[in-house]
Design a protein around this motif. Structure first.
Motif, PDB file in Angstrom:
ATOM      1  N   ASN A 126      23.189  60.581 -33.078  1.00  0.00           N
ATOM      2  CA  ASN A 126      23.220  62.045 -33.150  1.00  0.00           C
ATOM      3  C   ASN A 126      21.836  62.653 -33.004  1.00  0.00           C
ATOM      4  N   CYS A 127      21.796  63.832 -32.387  1.00  0.00           N
ATOM      5  CA  CYS A 127      20.574  64.629 -32.375  1.00  0.00           C
ATOM      6  C   CYS A 127      20.460  65.300 -33.743  1.00  0.00           C
ATOM      7  N   LEU A 128      19.313  65.123 -34.381  1.00  0.00           N
ATOM      8  CA  LEU A 128      19.143  65.690 -35.715  1.00  0.00           C
ATOM      9  C   LEU A 128      19.029  67.219 -35.676  1.00  0.00           C
ATOM     10  N   LYS A 129      18.778  67.768 -34.492  1.00  0.00           N
ATOM     11  CA  LYS A 129      18.580  69.212 -34.403  1.00  0.00           C
ATOM     12  C   LYS A 129      19.871  69.944 -33.989  1.00  0.00           C
ATOM     13  N   CYS A 130      20.458  69.557 -32.834  1.00  0.00           N
ATOM     14  CA  CYS A 130      21.636  70.302 -32.357  1.00  0.00           C
ATOM     15  C   CYS A 130      22.940  69.525 -32.583  1.00  0.00           C
ATOM     16  N   ARG A 131      22.860  68.309 -33.169  1.00  0.00           N
ATOM     17  CA  ARG A 131      24.015  67.463 -33.493  1.00  0.00           C
ATOM     18  C   ARG A 131      24.732  66.916 -32.262  1.00  0.00           C
ATOM     19  N   LYS A 132      24.170  67.098 -31.081  1.00  0.00           N
ATOM     20  CA  LYS A 132      24.786  66.482 -29.891  1.00  0.00           C
ATOM     21  C   LYS A 132      24.920  64.980 -30.130  1.00  0.00           C
ATOM     22  N   GLN A 133      26.069  64.423 -29.714  1.00  0.00           N
ATOM     23  CA  GLN A 133      26.287  63.001 -29.948  1.00  0.00           C
ATOM     24  C   GLN A 133      26.192  62.180 -28.665  1.00  0.00           C
ATOM     25  N   TYR A 146      14.494  61.261 -27.377  1.00  0.00           N
ATOM     26  CA  TYR A 146      14.717  62.669 -27.751  1.00  0.00           C
ATOM     27  C   TYR A 146      15.941  63.222 -27.032  1.00  0.00           C
ATOM     28  N   CYS A 147      16.561  64.183 -27.657  1.00  0.00           N
ATOM     29  CA  CYS A 147      17.778  64.813 -27.138  1.00  0.00           C
ATOM     30  C   CYS A 147      17.512  65.484 -25.796  1.00  0.00           C
ATOM     31  N   GLU A 148      18.423  65.235 -24.852  1.00  0.00           N
ATOM     32  CA  GLU A 148      18.267  65.820 -23.516  1.00  0.00           C
ATOM     33  C   GLU A 148      18.512  67.326 -23.516  1.00  0.00           C
ATOM     34  N   SER A 149      19.257  67.806 -24.487  1.00  0.00           N
ATOM     35  CA  SER A 149      19.565  69.243 -24.519  1.00  0.00           C
ATOM     36  C   SER A 149      18.489  70.055 -25.217  1.00  0.00           C
ATOM     37  N   CYS A 150      18.004  69.542 -26.365  1.00  0.00           N
ATOM     38  CA  CYS A 150      17.138  70.406 -27.172  1.00  0.00           C
ATOM     39  C   CYS A 150      15.801  69.747 -27.536  1.00  0.00           C
ATOM     40  N   GLY A 151      15.633  68.491 -27.210  1.00  0.00           N
ATOM     41  CA  GLY A 151      14.370  67.820 -27.519  1.00  0.00           C
ATOM     42  C   GLY A 151      14.261  67.318 -28.949  1.00  0.00           C
ATOM     43  N   GLY A 152      15.343  67.409 -29.711  1.00  0.00           N
ATOM     44  CA  GLY A 152      15.343  66.908 -31.098  1.00  0.00           C
ATOM     45  C   GLY A 152      15.325  65.387 -31.141  1.00  0.00           C
ATOM     46  N   VAL A 153      14.954  64.841 -32.292  1.00  0.00           N
ATOM     47  CA  VAL A 153      14.923  63.383 -32.455  1.00  0.00           C
ATOM     48  C   VAL A 153      16.348  62.851 -32.604  1.00  0.00           C
TER      49      VAL A 153
HETATM   50 ZN   LIG Z   1      19.765  68.157 -29.491  1.00  0.00          ZN
END
Ligand SMILES: [Zn+2]
Length: 249
Positions: A126-133, A146-153
């Motif tokens: 999971n993305c810790l920022k936007c919860r994308k899985q 890092y998340c492709e959508s928002c750059g979160g870890v």
């Molecule tokens: Zn994200």
């Protein structure tokens, strides 16, 4: 077939509502090293550093440096005969669920439908920022990725040291232990909470306990099968099949 397997098979057919509690020993035969065993991951890497949520928040690259390969090679790990036998027992209507301490997702890969993963699973990230899985092995490159959508870890959906267990899984595991008539404890010495409490709970509510471990961990169980899970469980499936066909004819 020795009578021990005949007796356990008979018990499982008669009592029904069997639940399996599995640990690292079940996955060892799939080439996944057990963390606490000799030569295991935690002998080389201090879990307090590499697998604690506190450190993960400060520096997720530590965790990803030892787990990234496993997640990216996810498809190369395959269920073994123990996983397959448990999936078969569920299909036969003998086993109602698998409660596992393993995070490798191999019970699901083997075809088990009702799997309760008390320590979470490495399959979901999971993305810790936007919860994308993301689903293993499909995670972006990088240590950490890092998340492709928002750059979160990104963080796998597993329980790190210092983290709460998933409350739903824990509750389900306790419920299964309360209502089962037979609990198979397989490939685990169940000395870590919450797994440690589950056989105890089952026992208090009248369940029989069957231990499948190479080294005996529970001195007072009803039955002990001292073989590898990948050997013992297929034997048990064969024996149950044999006895079931007797009772039908
Ligand atoms: Zn994200």
């Amino acid at each position: 077939m020795d009578t021990l397997y005949e007796d356990v098979a008979k018990l499982m057919i008669e009592r029904k509502r069997c639940v399996a509690l599995t640990g690292a020993g079940v996955s060892a035969e799939s080439g996944i090293s057990t963390f606490r065993s000799r030569g295991g991951l935690w002998e080389k890497y201090d879990p307090a550093v590499y697998a604690s949520i506190e450190v993960f928040r400060r520096d997720p690259s530590k965790y990803w440096s030892i787990r990234g390969d496993f997640i990216r090679d996810y498809d190369s790990y395959q269920p073994n005969n123990a996983h397959l036998a448990l999936a078969e027992l569920e299909k036969m209507g003998i086993l109602q669920s698998v409660v596992t301490q393993n995070i490798d997702g191999l019970h699901t890969k083997a075809g088990s439908k009702r799997v309760i993963e008390v320590h979470g699973t490495i399959r979901e990230i999971n993305c810790l920022k936007c919860r994308k899985q993301y689903i293993a092995p499909h995670v972006p490159e990088g240590t950490p990725p890092y998340c492709e959508s928002c750059g979160g870890v990104l963080k796998p959906n597993t329980v790190l040291f210092g983290e709460q267990l998933p409350p739903d899984a824990l509750m389900n595991a306790q419920n299964e232990s309360l209502i089962c008539n037979v609990m198979l404890v397989i490939g685990t010495s169940a000395n870590v909470y919450p797994a440690a409490a589950l056989p105890e709970l089952a026992l208090q509510h009248g369940a029989a306990i069957v231990e499948v471990n190479i080294e005996r961990a529970f001195p007072s169980v009803d039955y002990y099968l001292g073989e590898k899970a990948g050997t013992a469980l297929p034997k048990l499936v064969d024996e149950i099949r044999k006895q079931s066909s007797y009772s039908i004819s």
